[in-house]
Enzyme design. Sequence first.
Site, PDB file in Angstrom:
ATOM      1  N   PHE A 251     -64.001  44.069  89.589  1.00  0.00           N
ATOM      2  CA  PHE A 251     -63.206  45.011  88.886  1.00  0.00           C
ATOM      3  C   PHE A 251     -61.596  44.383  90.002  1.00  0.00           C
ATOM      4  O   PHE A 251     -61.173  45.541  91.083  1.00  0.00           O
ATOM      5  CB  PHE A 251     -63.745  46.101  89.065  1.00  0.00           C
ATOM      6  CG  PHE A 251     -64.884  46.522  88.346  1.00  0.00           C
ATOM      7  CD1 PHE A 251     -65.055  46.433  87.446  1.00  0.00           C
ATOM      8  CD2 PHE A 251     -66.697  46.668  89.015  1.00  0.00           C
ATOM      9  CE1 PHE A 251     -66.144  46.692  86.614  1.00  0.00           C
ATOM     10  CE2 PHE A 251     -67.773  46.703  88.428  1.00  0.00           C
ATOM     11  CZ  PHE A 251     -67.297  46.392  87.069  1.00  0.00           C
ATOM     12  N   GLY A 478     -68.482  39.345  84.013  1.00  0.00           N
ATOM     13  CA  GLY A 478     -69.164  39.882  83.271  1.00  0.00           C
ATOM     14  C   GLY A 478     -68.419  40.463  81.877  1.00  0.00           C
ATOM     15  O   GLY A 478     -68.375  41.890  81.006  1.00  0.00           O
ATOM     16  N   THR A 479     -66.908  40.067  81.430  1.00  0.00           N
ATOM     17  CA  THR A 479     -66.196  40.227  81.043  1.00  0.00           C
ATOM     18  C   THR A 479     -66.595  39.536  79.653  1.00  0.00           C
ATOM     19  O   THR A 479     -66.068  39.256  78.537  1.00  0.00           O
ATOM     20  CB  THR A 479     -64.765  38.990  81.733  1.00  0.00           C
ATOM     21  OG1 THR A 479     -65.076  37.796  82.467  1.00  0.00           O
ATOM     22  CG2 THR A 479     -64.439  40.208  82.422  1.00  0.00           C
ATOM     23  N   GLY A 520     -57.752  36.806  81.842  1.00  0.00           N
ATOM     24  CA  GLY A 520     -59.074  35.921  81.727  1.00  0.00           C
ATOM     25  C   GLY A 520     -58.842  35.459  80.419  1.00  0.00           C
ATOM     26  O   GLY A 520     -58.876  33.684  80.398  1.00  0.00           O
ATOM     27  N   LYS A 696     -54.298  39.270  73.748  1.00  0.00           N
ATOM     28  CA  LYS A 696     -53.867  39.879  75.347  1.00  0.00           C
ATOM     29  C   LYS A 696     -54.912  40.215  75.820  1.00  0.00           C
ATOM     30  O   LYS A 696     -55.824  40.512  75.182  1.00  0.00           O
ATOM     31  CB  LYS A 696     -52.591  40.957  74.057  1.00  0.00           C
ATOM     32  CG  LYS A 696     -51.764  39.540  73.722  1.00  0.00           C
ATOM     33  CD  LYS A 696     -50.418  40.874  73.935  1.00  0.00           C
ATOM     34  CE  LYS A 696     -49.863  42.096  72.678  1.00  0.00           C
ATOM     35  NZ  LYS A 696     -48.930  42.375  72.141  1.00  0.00           N
ATOM     36  N   GLU A 700     -58.456  45.940  81.651  1.00  0.00           N
ATOM     37  CA  GLU A 700     -58.466  47.010  82.094  1.00  0.00           C
ATOM     38  C   GLU A 700     -57.097  47.982  80.914  1.00  0.00           C
ATOM     39  O   GLU A 700     -57.161  48.778  81.650  1.00  0.00           O
ATOM     40  CB  GLU A 700     -56.924  46.198  83.087  1.00  0.00           C
ATOM     41  CG  GLU A 700     -57.451  45.674  83.967  1.00  0.00           C
ATOM     42  CD  GLU A 700     -57.204  44.720  84.724  1.00  0.00           C
ATOM     43  OE1 GLU A 700     -56.779  45.117  87.123  1.00  0.00           O
ATOM     44  OE2 GLU A 700     -55.957  43.713  84.262  1.00  0.00           O
TER      45      GLU A 700
END
Lengths: 739, 173
Positions: A251, A478-479, A520, A696, A700
Site C-alpha cells: 500500500f 496481493g494485487t 502494475g 487501466k 487505487e
Amino acid sequence: MTTNALRMDKPVEQSLLDSGVQGIIGKGIERIDGPLKVAGQATYSAEYDFPNLAYGFLVRATFPAGKISSIDAEGAKAMPGVVDVVVDLKTFIRNAQQGGETEAPTQGVKDVAYFGEPVAIVVAESYEIARDAAQLVAVRYEPAEGVFTFDDHVDDAIKPPPGSMPPYHSQGDLDAAMADAAFTIDNVWRTPSQNSAAMEPHASIALWDDDGLTLYGSLQMPSSDKQQLAKSLGERQSKVRIVARYIGGGFGSKLGISPDTVATAIAAKAVGRPVKTVMTRQQVFDATVRRSNTQQRFRLAADADGKLTGIGHETLCSNLPGEGYFEPAGQATQFLYGGENRIIKHDLVELNRTLSGSMRAPGEAVGLLAQENAMDELAEQIGIDPIELRRINDPAQDPQKDIPYSTRSLTRCLDAGAKAFGWEQRNRTPGAKREGDWLIGHGMAATTRTNMLQPSEAAVSIGPDGRALVETDMTDIGTGTYTILAQIAGEMLGLPIERVAVHLGDTKSPPGAGSGGSWGAGSSGSSVYLAAQALREKLAKAMGVEADDLTLKDGHAIAGNRRVAIGELVGDGITATGSIEPGKQEKETTQASYGAHFCEVKVHAVTGEVRVTRWHSTFEAGRILNQQTARSQCIGGIVFGIGTALTEEAVHDDRDGRIVNHDLVEYHVPVHADIPHMDIVFLDERDPHANPLHAKGIGELGIGGAGAAVTNAIYNATGVRVRDYPATLDKLLEGLPAV
Amino acid sequence: MHFTINGQPHQAEVDIRTTLLDLLREHLSLTGSKKGCDHGQCGACTVLVNGRRINSCLTLAVMHQDDEIVTIEGLGTPEKLHPLQAAFVKHDGFQCGYCTPGQICSAVGMLDEVEKGWPSHVSATLDDPDFTDDEIRERMSGNLCRCSAYPNIVDAIREVADAKQPAQAEAAE
C-alpha cells in the site's frame, strides 16, 4: 534474444487480447499463487532459512531531535549470544526512500530527526537475545530544537519541489469567480496522519558472498530499490540482488528501501554472516512511512444552473526537513470537473515527524474527501441531485490542459451505479429516516484515479514441453500480478493457464515496473504482451505463415488445415523480451479510471456510532484483466476509504512528534464486523491510449471518494457535516437530532 | 520440551522467552503462521492448540508441554487443500496472503465453537444462536486483513459452514 519494444506514442487500436481464442483473459480465474498462500507455503521475506543465520534488531533514538555524541554498546556486547552491535552513523539511512527514486534516501543518522529513528543494530544468535540486548544500548546525544506541531507552524509552510504533479497551478481569477457566483462553497477539511499497516512488517535478510549482496526484502519495486540500496552502500548495482517473491501487502509503505534494509546489509557484512531483521509493528509505524496529515481549503463557485465556474484546492501537509514529497491532494481536482477559474496549491510544513510518503492513492485518497464532500454540499445548496451536479460538470475535455480524455466514463458509472443501488428511493431530508435507535442515511461520491504507465520489461519463453515461463522482477503484493500475467501470456500464446509459470520479484530477471501507483497491471502486463507478441511471430515463422494467419489455442498452433503442438515448433526453446515505456500518449490525452460509490449507513441516535450497512460501486477502468482479482482490489480500496472515514488516525504527541498509537490496537483499521457485503460492477471499456492491453489502473480506484460517500451518508442520516476526519462519534454527538 | 505439531512429535530446547509463534517460525521452519504484530492484535499467528484457536504470539512455547498444536501446514497442502483453504481460493478470500493462514485457522476454530453452540456478542439468544453472516463477521473480527478481503472471507466460510450443516442434520436424524 529478440526484444519487442514499444513506446506509447500512438494509440494501439487493436489489442491482440481481443483476437485471442484461449478465452482466459478477463475471466475471474482463481489466483495461481492461491494454493501456496492458503497452505502457508508462500515464502515472504523473513521466511528463508540460511545456515548460520543471525538475528538483527534495530536500536532506535528515544528522542525526536538531537546530535548523537556516543553510542555505548559495551553492556549489550557483553550479553551472551550477542554477536555484535553495529554502528555506522554515516551509512545508515535516516528514513525510507520514496517510490521509484534511483538515488539513496537521506543518509546519516548522527543528527536524529524524528522519534524512533533507527541508529544502530544489534546482531545476536537469537531474536530474543537481539531484542533484549537492544534495550541495553545507550545512545547519548545533545538535544536539538525540534518542530512538532502542525497547527502552530502552518505560516512557515514552504513550496515543495514538483512531485507527481506541480505543487502550484493557477488559471483565470478564482476570487472574481467566487464573488460573481450564484452558489459557493468555501470550507476547510482536515485529515490525520495514516499508516498503510500492511499485515507483514518490513523485513530483510542480507547475505554477502563473492557475487555481492543478496537482500530478501519486503519491497514493492525491486529494480529501483536495488539502485537505492546499491547507492546507499556505495556498491555497484551489479553487486546487489533483491528478492521479493511474496510481499505481505505494501500500500505504498514498501515502495522504497527502509531503514531495516540498509542496516541489515551493513550488519551482515560486518559480522560475516547472513542477518535477518524484522521490524516490530511499532517500528513500522515509527520508522517507515506515513501518509501526511492534510489541511485542505476547498472552494467551489457555480452559476445559477449549477455549472462550475471556479475550483480552489489549497492543501497544507507535512514532512521531515529536507524531504520534498508532498501529498498531492489536488491530483484529481485537476481533471475531474470543469470550471475555468482554478487554483490548486500544495505547501509543506517541515516537522520532526516520521517521513511522509505514498500511501494507497496518494493525493486522491484524501483530496477526494474534500472535493466530493464539497460537491455534496454544493448540490444541497443548489437543490439538485448530487448526481445531476456531477453530470452538469462533466467536462468535454481536460479543463486545465485543454487535451482530450483518453476515455471518460464518469457519468456512465454514476447512472449505472445509481440504478443498481436504488438511489432514487432514498430519503432526501437529513435526519428524517429512523429505524428504532438508528438514523439511516445514504450517500454517494465519485472516484477517479490517474492512469500511469511505467517502463517495464519481461522475458517470456516457451520450452519443448509446450510450457511458457514469464520472468520479470515485477512484484505481486496481493494485487494478482502472478495470475494476470499468466492470463495475458496464456491468451497471447494459446496456452491453458496451468501451462504458464510466472517468476516474479528477483532482480536477476528483467526490470519490471514494480507495484505502485496502480500501474502494475498495465505496465508489466504490456511487457508480457509484447514479449508474447514476438513469440507469436516466431511460432508463425515456424509454421510458415504470417502471424495474423496463426491461431493459438490449447497448446497448439493452427494455420490452414494444420494443427501442431506448440512445443514441437520451438526447438530447444524460444525466448523473447518485451519492453514498454510511456510516450506521447500520456501528454496528448488525460488518462484515468472512474467510478461511483453508493452507500447506506446507520448512525446510532444516542451514541453516534456509525455502521456501514450497504455498498455499491460501479467502475470503469478499461479492460478488466481478471474479474475476481479486480473486484478484490476495488473492495480493498473501498475498505481503506471506510477506515479513512470512520476510524483511522495516527495521533502525534505534540511534545515530540511521536506516533502515540503505533500499533494495531490503537490505530484502528477496519475489521470483519465493520464491513458489509460489497456489490461491485465493472462496465466494459477499452482504452487504446493507455497500453496494448487497453487496461487501466484499478488498485487505487476504490479508495478515492469512498470515505466521502460515507460522510455524505452520515450527513443524510444526521444533518451533521464532518470535515475533520475521521468522523468519530464525538464529532457527531453534538449535532445529532434530538432524541 | 515435547509438542505434537500437525500430528508429528517434536522435541525442542527453547529459550523461556520464545513465543509459540517464534518456536514454529524460527526453530521448526513452520513459517505458515505469520507474525503481524507480536502482541495479539492482528490474529495472523492464529493456530489451534488442543483444538482451540489461539494467538500463538501471546503464549510462550514453554507453556505447551505435550500440547497438540495444529498449524496451517497441518490443515492441508497445496495439492490437497482443506475445504476452508479451497474455499478461500475459490472466493478470493485473500490478496497478499499474509493474514490468510491465521484467518483459516481461526475459521476452523470458530466453526467448532459454533458447532458447540457458543454464543457471541451479536447472538440474539445465548442458546444455539442462528449462524448468520453477522455472526461470522463478529467471530472473525480478531483477524485483521488490510487487503480487506473480508466480504470474500465471509463468503468462503459461509460456503464451508453450509456444506457441513446438511451432513450434520443427516447424522442427527
